[in-house]
Design an enzyme around this catalytic site. Structure first.
Site, PDB file in Angstrom:
ATOM      1  CE  LYS A 190      -0.905   0.310   4.978  1.00 42.57           C
ATOM      2  NZ  LYS A 190      -1.319  -0.516   5.655  1.00 42.57           N
TER       3      LYS A 190
ATOM      4  NE  ARG B   1      -7.251   0.238  10.990  1.00 40.11           N
ATOM      5  CZ  ARG B   1      -5.707  -0.358  10.056  1.00 40.11           C
ATOM      6  NH1 ARG B   1      -5.003   0.727   9.511  1.00 40.11           N
ATOM      7  NH2 ARG B   1      -5.143  -1.492   9.656  1.00 40.11           N
TER       8      ARG B   1
HETATM    9  C1  LIG Z   1      -1.145  -1.632   6.763  1.00 39.43           C
HETATM   10  C2  LIG Z   1      -1.689  -2.821   7.019  1.00 39.43           C
HETATM   11  C3  LIG Z   1      -0.976  -3.789   7.432  1.00 39.43           C
HETATM   12  C4  LIG Z   1       0.841  -4.188   6.734  1.00 39.43           C
HETATM   13  O1  LIG Z   1       1.467  -2.993   7.814  1.00 39.43           O
HETATM   14  P1  LIG Z   1       2.728  -2.875   7.638  1.00 39.43           P
HETATM   15  O2  LIG Z   1       3.409  -2.429   9.458  1.00 39.43           O
HETATM   16  O3  LIG Z   1       3.014  -1.987   7.112  1.00 39.43           O
HETATM   17  O4  LIG Z   1       3.618  -4.236   8.230  1.00 39.43           O
HETATM   18  C5  LIG Z   1      -0.984  -5.063   7.456  1.00 39.43           C
HETATM   19  N1  LIG Z   1      -2.234  -5.221   7.882  1.00 39.43           N
HETATM   20  C6  LIG Z   1      -3.220  -4.096   7.498  1.00 39.43           C
HETATM   21  C7  LIG Z   1      -4.986  -4.293   7.744  1.00 39.43           C
HETATM   22  C8  LIG Z   1      -2.688  -2.869   7.158  1.00 39.43           C
HETATM   23  O5  LIG Z   1      -4.171  -2.022   7.017  1.00 39.43           O
END
Ligand SMILES: *Cc1c(COP(=O)(O)O)cnc(C)c1O
Length: 367
Positions: A36, A129
């Site tokens: 992302k 969240r």
């Molecule tokens: C952004 C995100 C991740 C990845 O997070 P990192 O800390 O960059 O590894 C994993 N799961 C969800 C739901 C996320 O939004």
């Protein structure tokens, strides 16, 4: 190269990915490579795949669409909007979900195109969240999902250290394993996947405290930076500088360090405070807050200090650099996650891929 530019070193990303995928493999954990931060860069996604990732995860459906032709499964990691259900089943094989209404819509859309869409039911074990709070309607929701024909309950999952900054622990991820066991017994089904969070969950591997049963992590930051933020540690052998920002100098002047006159608010509604450090040599680079974030970047040349920035100007103290820089030269910065996200999603930054033995080329992006 056109400036400002962000350079992605694909060899470094590939290496970071191999290292993290191997660490996880030893614990029976699959890595979902989270993209992302890259605004749908196909080149970055390919580097993940070459590094051993078998599922790509992204928060935006437009980004997954850009990966359509890549030979791996795709996961939507932001719980879907009801209004995007049709695209979700088209471009994602799996999605993280918490709302039965949305899951029903996904099922309907999947049936229309003759697919079975996979669901990871998100359970909130404390970060507050997304997800069903672990003491609430988990089993009722499972019961409803099992009635649907267009979706399959592939797994359960959680997310931590994002909103509430809660650290993954044997206790909170253990809750997820307990819930999985209860679901399997109660409904006489088997749940293939327990998706135990993001890069921060790697801290449990570091401490050798990963609960047995967690068999998937969704990892972005650790692949991009080799960093486990929750313990602020680096993974051995990884690179933190796979992404580099390059900005061009548009002014170099000798000036005082403390602004002259009466102080009001700056362009971002803050009242700035400056120490008087005497005269300094200051450089301005043609990049600003709309493209990047000065708090999340560091000059590669350690003699340079970032003083701050406005929307379009980055102001640097280059006093210690003697005459090493002139107008038209460039300055490189190593970026933290937030800065990479800003740069990659800015239309004003030119994105290039670099690799050992290859000429830099413009990266292919999503929308
Ligand atoms: C952004 C995100 C991740 C990845 O997070 P990192 O800390 O960059 O590894 C994993 N799961 C969800 C739901 C996320 O939004």
């Amino acid at each position: 190269m056109k400036y400002p530019a962000i350079e992605i070193n694909l060899s470094k990303i590939r290496r970071n990915t191999e290292i993290v995928v191997n660490i996880c493999k030893n614990y029976g954990i699959d890595v979902v490579g989270v993209t992302k931060v890259s605004n749908g860069s196909v080149d970055l996604a390919k580097a993940y795949i070459e590094g051993g990732v078998r599922i790509l995860g992204d928060s935006r459906i437009e980004n997954l669409k850009a990966y359509e032709s890549l030979p791996v499964r795709k996961m939507l990691i932001r719980i879907p909007m009801l209004s995007e259900a049709e695209d979700v089943v088209r471009y994602a094989d799996i999605s993280l979900n918490s709302e039965i209404e949305v899951i029903r819509a996904l099922s309907r859309e999947a049936e229309k195109i003759g697919k079975v869409h996979e669901i990871i039911l998100m359970i909130d074990v404390g970060d507050l969240r997304e997800g069903i709070y672990y003491e609430n309607e988990v089993f009722e929701t499972v019961e409803e999902i099992l009635k649907l024909k267009g979706v399959k309950l592939t797994g359960i999952g959680t997310n931590l250290t994002c909103f509430g900054a809660i650290i993954p622990s044997r206790e909170n991820l253990g809750r997820l394993v307990d819930i999985k066991d209860k679901i399997e017994r109660k409904f006489n089904i088997s749940i293939e996947v327990i998706s135990g969070g993001n890069s921060s969950s790697l801290c449990l591997i570091q401490k050798d405290e990963m609960p047995k049963g967690i068999n998937q992590l969704r990892i972005g930051t650790a692949l991009i930076l080799g960093l486990i933020e929750v313990t602020w540690t680096r993974i051995a052998g990884t690179y933190i500088d796979a992404f580099k920002l390059i900005a061009e100098i548009v002014e170099i002047k000798r000036k005082p360090s403390k602004p002259i006159g009466e102080v009001a608010m700056d362009a971002f509604r803050n009242v700035p405070v400056f120490e008087d450090e005497g005269e300094m040599i200051r450089a301005i680079c043609a990049i600003g807050k709309q493209d990047c974030d000065p708090n999340f970047m560091e000059p590669v040349d350690k003699r340079i200090r970032i003083l701050g920035s406005s929307s379009d100007h980055l102001i640097l103290d280059i006093t210690k650099c003697k005459d090493d820089y002139k107008v038209g030269d460039t300055i490189s910065f190593v970026l933290d996650y937030v800065a990479i996200l800003r740069c990659m999603t800015s239309n004003h930054i030119n994105k290039y891929a670099v690799e050992k033995g290859k000429v830099a080329y413009a990266v292919e992006e999503g929308k």
